[in-house]
Design a protein around this motif. Structure first.
Motif, PDB file in Angstrom:
ATOM      1  N   LEU A  86       0.844  -1.191   0.000  1.00  0.00           N
ATOM      2  CA  LEU A  86       0.000   0.000   0.000  1.00  0.00           C
ATOM      3  C   LEU A  86       0.879   1.241   0.000  1.00  0.00           C
ATOM      4  O   LEU A  86       1.757   1.406   0.851  1.00  0.00           O
ATOM      5  CB  LEU A  86      -0.903  -0.012   1.225  1.00  0.00           C
ATOM      6  N   THR A  87       0.632   2.138  -0.956  1.00  0.00           N
ATOM      7  CA  THR A  87       1.439   3.351  -1.060  1.00  0.00           C
ATOM      8  C   THR A  87       0.691   4.553  -0.503  1.00  0.00           C
ATOM      9  O   THR A  87      -0.552   4.567  -0.442  1.00  0.00           O
ATOM     10  CB  THR A  87       1.814   3.627  -2.521  1.00  0.00           C
ATOM     11  N   LEU A  88       1.447   5.584  -0.148  1.00  0.00           N
ATOM     12  CA  LEU A  88       0.837   6.815   0.345  1.00  0.00           C
ATOM     13  C   LEU A  88       0.037   7.505  -0.745  1.00  0.00           C
ATOM     14  O   LEU A  88      -0.966   8.174  -0.465  1.00  0.00           O
ATOM     15  CB  LEU A  88       1.925   7.753   0.875  1.00  0.00           C
ATOM     16  N   GLN A  89       0.461   7.325  -1.986  1.00  0.00           N
ATOM     17  CA  GLN A  89      -0.273   7.917  -3.103  1.00  0.00           C
ATOM     18  C   GLN A  89      -1.661   7.283  -3.236  1.00  0.00           C
ATOM     19  O   GLN A  89      -2.656   7.976  -3.505  1.00  0.00           O
ATOM     20  CB  GLN A  89       0.522   7.732  -4.409  1.00  0.00           C
ATOM     21  N   GLU A  90      -1.739   5.982  -3.050  1.00  0.00           N
ATOM     22  CA  GLU A  90      -3.030   5.297  -3.098  1.00  0.00           C
ATOM     23  C   GLU A  90      -3.949   5.792  -1.987  1.00  0.00           C
ATOM     24  O   GLU A  90      -5.136   6.038  -2.201  1.00  0.00           O
ATOM     25  CB  GLU A  90      -2.831   3.789  -2.960  1.00  0.00           C
ATOM     26  N   ILE A  91      -3.395   5.905  -0.775  1.00  0.00           N
ATOM     27  CA  ILE A  91      -4.191   6.363   0.360  1.00  0.00           C
ATOM     28  C   ILE A  91      -4.737   7.761   0.112  1.00  0.00           C
ATOM     29  O   ILE A  91      -5.897   8.066   0.425  1.00  0.00           O
ATOM     30  CB  ILE A  91      -3.350   6.319   1.655  1.00  0.00           C
ATOM     31  N   GLU A  92      -3.917   8.626  -0.460  1.00  0.00           N
ATOM     32  CA  GLU A  92      -4.353   9.984  -0.773  1.00  0.00           C
ATOM     33  C   GLU A  92      -5.497   9.961  -1.788  1.00  0.00           C
ATOM     34  O   GLU A  92      -6.459  10.725  -1.683  1.00  0.00           O
ATOM     35  CB  GLU A  92      -3.194  10.801  -1.320  1.00  0.00           C
ATOM     36  N   LYS A  93      -5.415   9.043  -2.751  1.00  0.00           N
ATOM     37  CA  LYS A  93      -6.481   8.903  -3.745  1.00  0.00           C
ATOM     38  C   LYS A  93      -7.773   8.412  -3.088  1.00  0.00           C
ATOM     39  O   LYS A  93      -8.866   8.897  -3.418  1.00  0.00           O
ATOM     40  CB  LYS A  93      -6.033   7.909  -4.830  1.00  0.00           C
ATOM     41  N   PHE A  94      -7.647   7.478  -2.146  1.00  0.00           N
ATOM     42  CA  PHE A  94      -8.831   7.012  -1.416  1.00  0.00           C
ATOM     43  C   PHE A  94      -9.514   8.168  -0.692  1.00  0.00           C
ATOM     44  O   PHE A  94     -10.741   8.290  -0.686  1.00  0.00           O
ATOM     45  CB  PHE A  94      -8.457   5.934  -0.399  1.00  0.00           C
ATOM     46  N   SER A  95      -8.711   9.005  -0.053  1.00  0.00           N
ATOM     47  CA  SER A  95      -9.240  10.148   0.690  1.00  0.00           C
ATOM     48  C   SER A  95      -9.942  11.128  -0.248  1.00  0.00           C
ATOM     49  O   SER A  95     -11.018  11.648   0.066  1.00  0.00           O
ATOM     50  CB  SER A  95      -8.109  10.851   1.437  1.00  0.00           C
ATOM     51  N   GLN A  96      -9.344  11.374  -1.399  1.00  0.00           N
ATOM     52  CA  GLN A  96      -9.949  12.290  -2.372  1.00  0.00           C
ATOM     53  C   GLN A  96     -11.294  11.745  -2.858  1.00  0.00           C
ATOM     54  O   GLN A  96     -12.271  12.494  -2.990  1.00  0.00           O
ATOM     55  CB  GLN A  96      -9.002  12.498  -3.547  1.00  0.00           C
TER      56      GLN A  96
END
Length: 438
Positions: free
Chosen positions: A5-15
């Motif tokens: 799991l990447t931080l970029q993916e997590i940011e996309k989930f939040s968006q």
């Protein structure tokens, strides 16, 4: 194939979450009230009317309180309704504490048997671990209760009242678990060292210890008692100096527990087959746990037939699914969690069993059904959670819930087909202790 799991993916989930304002409205409701209250479907109450075309004449309910004795309560409820119908005393109750006492002694004995028989297997094997996990447990099956009644009889509730430790079995159960597991290590070592005679002597001592523990926590069972009651017409009855077995055979002479069959609906197992659960048998030399696996329609037909003949039906179910304790509603659409979370949570009965999402977590009693020209609208359920749950202790269950979350019914063999009667006689295919039906 693994995924980091990447931080970029997590940011996309939040968006994705924050771009929809409705998500915040839903989140506030769920966080303030809980996901069940936030997803509660109040339209269910318009179809669960609590009016039934077939209904037994029942009144008070029992209360298992903080214990796992539902299987015993449900069995004794079926028997007490039979007694009540025969002797016109519908609020008569049997002592659950009495049979609970004997279950602890008998279950300890069979536990020691299993430990001795598996002493040659590794301690961490699935079989040995299953026996250890079952040590001191409260839960059970219909045939376990039937075995206790056949061997020890029954007594009125006043002859052996509930105690703190039957109403809340936590402390006693934990002590008994520790005792049995410690004993298991000692017995295994003796058998492994070839000291069979010493192990047998020690087993007797251990059983004496368990008897003492249970007598201290629960009280010793009565050997004799006086049956005294007033029937519904206010007539007084007294029958003195009965033993528990004399009482059972004299007053419930028409009940032959051997005539009852557990029909199960487990789509993850082969239909028209008789299964056994030897790991959960509780009384050596008495009934074995047997489950005849058939399509759901046969559970429905047999249950209705038994209710129409005026007899309650023991049934095993997954009560924590789509249930509201306060109203006593059991309906597959009671909580719209799919809508709340915007995900598909639906699983078939087969897949729930295969994955462990489905299980027989509770036993209750069917005491009514509502039919409309062959269509089943709802069922009346007697629970053992006291009068503060449901409508004075009675629940109402939709037929969809019955089909989805009921796994077992106990019915007289006369309601089975001729083929099923033959299947119920054996042979038995034994299931391991880790099976989905265990």
């Amino acid at each position: 194939m693994t995924h980091k799991l990447t931080l970029q993916e997590i940011e996309k989930f939040s968006q994705n979450f924050n771009k929809n304002p409705e998500h915040h409205v839903i989140a506030r409701a769920a966080q303030k009230n809980g996901v069940l209250a936030a997803s509660y479907n109040d339209r269910v109450q318009s179809k669960l009317t609590r009016v039934f075309s077939t209904e037994l004449d029942t009144d008070n309910v029992t209360n298992q309180k903080h214990s796992g004795r539902c299987w015993l309560f449900a069995t004794l409820n079926v028997l007490r309704h039979e007694f009540g119908k025969k002797y016109k005393t519908k609020n008569f109750t049997f002592s659950q504490a009495y049979n609970f006492f004997w279950d602890k002694i008998e279950r300890a004995n069979i536990f020691y048997n299993n430990i001795i028989e598996t002493a040659d297997k590794p301690l961490d094997s699935r079989e040995v671990k299953a026996h250890l996990d079952f040590a001191g447990a409260d839960g059970g099956q219909f045939h376990m209760a039937a075995s206790l009644v056949e061997k020890y009889g029954v007594v009125p509730s006043y002859a052996m009242p509930e105690t703190f430790n039957t109403n809340d079995t936590t402390g006693f159960s934990n002590a008994l678990k520790d005792k049995l597991k410690k004993d298991a290590l000692i017995l295994r070592k003796l058998i492994q060292d070839g000291k069979t005679a010493e192990a047998e002597d020690l087993r007797t001592k251990f059983l004496n210890d368990v008897y003492r523990m249970t007598a201290i926590a629960v009280g010793e069972p009565p050997k004799h008692f006086d049956l005294e009651y007033r029937d519904d017409d206010k007539n007084y009855h007294l029958d003195k100096n009965l033993t528990p077995l004399e009482f059972f055979h004299k007053y419930l002479s028409g009940v032959d527990l051997n005539d009852y069959v557990v029909l199960t609906n487990a789509p993850d197992h082969e239909y028209n087959k008789l299964y056994g659960l030897p790991s959960e048998d509780n009384v050596e030399g008495q009934y074995r746990i047997k489950l005849l696996n058939v399509p759901m329609e046969y559970l429905t037909q047999a249950s209705i037939a038994q209710l129409k003949d005026g007899e309650a039906v023991w049934f095993g179910n997954d009560v924590l699914r789509q249930m509201d304790r306060q109203t006593g509603y059991l309906d597959t659409n009671l909580y719209k969690l799919d809508d709340l979370f915007q995900v598909d949570l639906k699983m078939s009965k087969e897949d729930r069993l295969k994955t462990g999402a489905g299980e027989v977590s509770h036993a209750m009693t069917l005491v009514g059904v509502d039919e409309d020209n062959g269509d089943i609208r709802q069922w009346k359920v007697e629970n053992s959670w006291g009068e503060k749950s449901g409508a004075k202790g009675y629940f109402v269950m939709s037929n969809d819930w019955f089909n989805d979350y009921v796994y077992e019914v106990v019915v007289h063999k006369k309601y089975l087909t001729e083929e099923q009667k033959k299947l119920a006689e054996g042979p038995i295919t034994d299931l391991p202790a880790w099976d989905s039906l265990a």
